[in-house]
Design an enzyme around this catalytic site. Sequence first.
Site, PDB file in Angstrom:
ATOM      1  N   LYS A  60      39.517  10.091 110.218  1.00 36.56           N
ATOM      2  CA  LYS A  60      40.031   9.278 109.880  1.00 36.56           C
ATOM      3  C   LYS A  60      40.557   8.102 109.452  1.00 36.56           C
ATOM      4  O   LYS A  60      41.744   7.457 108.697  1.00 36.56           O
ATOM      5  CB  LYS A  60      39.917   8.293 111.148  1.00 36.56           C
ATOM      6  CG  LYS A  60      40.445   9.263 112.574  1.00 36.56           C
ATOM      7  CD  LYS A  60      40.041   8.059 113.837  1.00 36.56           C
ATOM      8  CE  LYS A  60      38.936   7.308 114.221  1.00 36.56           C
ATOM      9  NZ  LYS A  60      38.027   8.320 114.525  1.00 36.56           N
ATOM     10  N   ARG A  74      40.461   2.180 121.611  1.00 33.56           N
ATOM     11  CA  ARG A  74      39.611   3.093 122.230  1.00 33.56           C
ATOM     12  C   ARG A  74      39.310   3.138 123.598  1.00 33.56           C
ATOM     13  O   ARG A  74      38.969   4.110 124.175  1.00 33.56           O
ATOM     14  CB  ARG A  74      38.309   2.920 121.404  1.00 33.56           C
ATOM     15  CG  ARG A  74      37.656   3.648 120.522  1.00 33.56           C
ATOM     16  CD  ARG A  74      35.954   2.955 119.882  1.00 33.56           C
ATOM     17  NE  ARG A  74      35.495   3.982 119.431  1.00 33.56           N
ATOM     18  CZ  ARG A  74      35.228   3.839 117.782  1.00 33.56           C
ATOM     19  NH1 ARG A  74      36.175   3.540 117.612  1.00 33.56           N
ATOM     20  NH2 ARG A  74      34.356   5.159 117.490  1.00 33.56           N
ATOM     21  N   ARG A 126      27.006  15.991 106.652  1.00 32.15           N
ATOM     22  CA  ARG A 126      27.314  14.727 106.090  1.00 32.15           C
ATOM     23  C   ARG A 126      25.662  13.458 106.186  1.00 32.15           C
ATOM     24  O   ARG A 126      25.489  13.115 104.702  1.00 32.15           O
ATOM     25  CB  ARG A 126      28.240  14.562 106.622  1.00 32.15           C
ATOM     26  CG  ARG A 126      29.266  12.600 106.152  1.00 32.15           C
ATOM     27  CD  ARG A 126      29.832  12.527 106.571  1.00 32.15           C
ATOM     28  NE  ARG A 126      29.649  11.301 107.643  1.00 32.15           N
ATOM     29  CZ  ARG A 126      30.504  10.634 108.851  1.00 32.15           C
ATOM     30  NH1 ARG A 126      32.358  10.999 108.597  1.00 32.15           N
ATOM     31  NH2 ARG A 126      30.160  10.042 109.707  1.00 32.15           N
ATOM     32  N   ARG A 165      24.427   5.338 108.593  1.00 33.87           N
ATOM     33  CA  ARG A 165      24.206   3.833 109.998  1.00 33.87           C
ATOM     34  C   ARG A 165      23.497   4.465 110.541  1.00 33.87           C
ATOM     35  O   ARG A 165      23.042   5.606 110.642  1.00 33.87           O
ATOM     36  CB  ARG A 165      25.732   4.295 110.468  1.00 33.87           C
ATOM     37  CG  ARG A 165      27.058   3.511 109.183  1.00 33.87           C
ATOM     38  CD  ARG A 165      28.535   4.091 109.984  1.00 33.87           C
ATOM     39  NE  ARG A 165      28.306   4.695 111.478  1.00 33.87           N
ATOM     40  CZ  ARG A 165      30.066   5.027 111.204  1.00 33.87           C
ATOM     41  NH1 ARG A 165      31.028   5.220 111.053  1.00 33.87           N
ATOM     42  NH2 ARG A 165      30.160   5.199 112.853  1.00 33.87           N
ATOM     43  N   ARG A 195      28.808   9.517 121.116  1.00 33.61           N
ATOM     44  CA  ARG A 195      29.574   8.758 120.746  1.00 33.61           C
ATOM     45  C   ARG A 195      30.964   9.837 120.860  1.00 33.61           C
ATOM     46  O   ARG A 195      31.880   9.125 121.683  1.00 33.61           O
ATOM     47  CB  ARG A 195      29.423   8.994 118.747  1.00 33.61           C
ATOM     48  CG  ARG A 195      28.664   7.506 118.472  1.00 33.61           C
ATOM     49  CD  ARG A 195      27.968   8.042 117.036  1.00 33.61           C
ATOM     50  NE  ARG A 195      29.564   7.497 116.400  1.00 33.61           N
ATOM     51  CZ  ARG A 195      29.094   7.752 115.070  1.00 33.61           C
ATOM     52  NH1 ARG A 195      27.846   8.238 114.422  1.00 33.61           N
ATOM     53  NH2 ARG A 195      30.500   8.124 114.162  1.00 33.61           N
TER      54      ARG A 195
HETATM   55  P1  ADP Z   1      33.576   6.338 114.006  1.00 31.57           P
HETATM   56  O1  ADP Z   1      32.213   6.587 113.299  1.00 31.57           O
HETATM   57  O2  ADP Z   1      32.438   7.221 115.651  1.00 31.57           O
HETATM   58  O3  ADP Z   1      34.926   6.477 114.804  1.00 31.57           O
HETATM   59  P2  ADP Z   1      32.861   3.691 114.590  1.00 31.57           P
HETATM   60  O4  ADP Z   1      32.859   3.086 112.734  1.00 31.57           O
HETATM   61  O5  ADP Z   1      34.663   3.882 114.509  1.00 31.57           O
HETATM   62  O6  ADP Z   1      32.884   4.978 114.718  1.00 31.57           O
HETATM   63  O7  ADP Z   1      33.046   2.887 115.293  1.00 31.57           O
HETATM   64  C1  ADP Z   1      31.432   2.740 115.468  1.00 31.57           C
HETATM   65  C2  ADP Z   1      31.212   1.715 116.784  1.00 31.57           C
HETATM   66  O8  ADP Z   1      31.964   0.885 116.864  1.00 31.57           O
HETATM   67  C3  ADP Z   1      31.142   2.418 118.160  1.00 31.57           C
HETATM   68  O9  ADP Z   1      30.286   3.453 118.757  1.00 31.57           O
HETATM   69  C4  ADP Z   1      31.310   1.174 118.834  1.00 31.57           C
HETATM   70  O10 ADP Z   1      30.390   1.449 119.742  1.00 31.57           O
HETATM   71  C5  ADP Z   1      31.907   0.524 118.135  1.00 31.57           C
HETATM   72  N1  ADP Z   1      33.353   0.218 117.826  1.00 31.57           N
HETATM   73  C6  ADP Z   1      34.268   0.786 117.456  1.00 31.57           C
HETATM   74  N2  ADP Z   1      35.819   0.373 117.361  1.00 31.57           N
HETATM   75  C7  ADP Z   1      35.694  -0.133 118.977  1.00 31.57           C
HETATM   76  C8  ADP Z   1      36.426  -0.482 119.923  1.00 31.57           C
HETATM   77  N3  ADP Z   1      37.713  -0.193 119.724  1.00 31.57           N
HETATM   78  N4  ADP Z   1      35.818  -0.496 120.699  1.00 31.57           N
HETATM   79  C9  ADP Z   1      35.016  -0.658 121.563  1.00 31.57           C
HETATM   80  N5  ADP Z   1      33.874  -0.527 120.340  1.00 31.57           N
HETATM   81  C10 ADP Z   1      34.165  -0.496 119.240  1.00 31.57           C
END
Ligand code: ADP
Length: 293
Positions: free
Chosen positions: A13, A88, A127, A139, A150
């Site tokens: 994404k 989400r 990665r 991270r 996740r």
């Molecule tokens: P990923 O790489 O898993 O898609 P993101 O960078 O989008 O992760 O998000 C990392 C973390 O931030 C998620 O695992 C969650 O804990 C939190 N997070 C991000 N966006 C949301 C959301 N829209 N609702 C709830 N938690 C979120």
Amino acid sequence: MRLILLGPPGAGKGTQAQRLVRKHGIVQLSTGDMLRAAVAAQTPVGLQAKDLMAAGKLVPDEVVVAIIADRIGEPDARRGFILDGFPRTVAQAEALEKILAERGLELDAVVELKVNEDILVRRIESRVAEMTARGEKLRADDNPAVLKDRLAAYRAQTAPLSSHYAGKGMLKTVDGMAPIEEVAAAIDRILGRGKAAAPSSRRRPAGRKPARKRPAARKAAAARRAVGKKSAAKKAARKGAKKGRKKAVSAAKRAKTAKPARKSAAKSAVKRRKAGRKSARKASSRRRLTKRR
Ligand code: ADP
């Protein structure tokens, strides 16, 4: 342009969002990035989110909804945005719909990157290994154990969004396992199709030429045109003859009325001459009389 990118962690994404940002001059709104910034800045939101994020769990809906509501209202988001990592949950999607409706905004597309979870886990593992080898900072949630959580959170809470948007006729699916350029091209096609369908577009759809007439039909059309030309010429000739006739008649009329005029002029000239002679005779007789006296 306003769109949502859906897909599990590691689906690509972020990569596609960055490309679309450059291409369309819009902003990428990643709740993950915003939350990480909040954690780093130790804001109240950051403190609340920190442990949940590290465990691969979702941050409460009201927290992320409030962040997005503020962010969408900022000037740089006026031209459009890509939502990456938001919504989400279905509750977040409904909150977003309310926020957009209140501001008179609409989404252009919801694009889902479909991926194979097994391949995804291997992708993220490699990665992580590459980043560690380069000495880059990982991270907190970028480790295989948390990744499983996740993915579990995605399956349970985010995957239902596909049917939510499919039910609204907004969902477009792209094969996220294809090479980056192919995924990009597929997304571009989806976004381009949205534009072509706009009512303001008057041009014919790309790649479709107007239907060509068959040879027989072309011949018939040419014959019709030729007949049309001939009859037009005939018409013009008839018109010309009519005009000619009309001209002749009016000339004759003029000639008729002109004749009496010339006659009367001649008559008056004769009269004038006669009168002249008469007065001359009178004058000479007067002269004779005066001489005699
Ligand atoms: P990923 O790489 O898993 O898609 P993101 O960078 O989008 O992760 O998000 C990392 C973390 O931030 C998620 O695992 C969650 O804990 C939190 N997070 C991000 N966006 C949301 C959301 N829209 N609702 C709830 N938690 C979120």
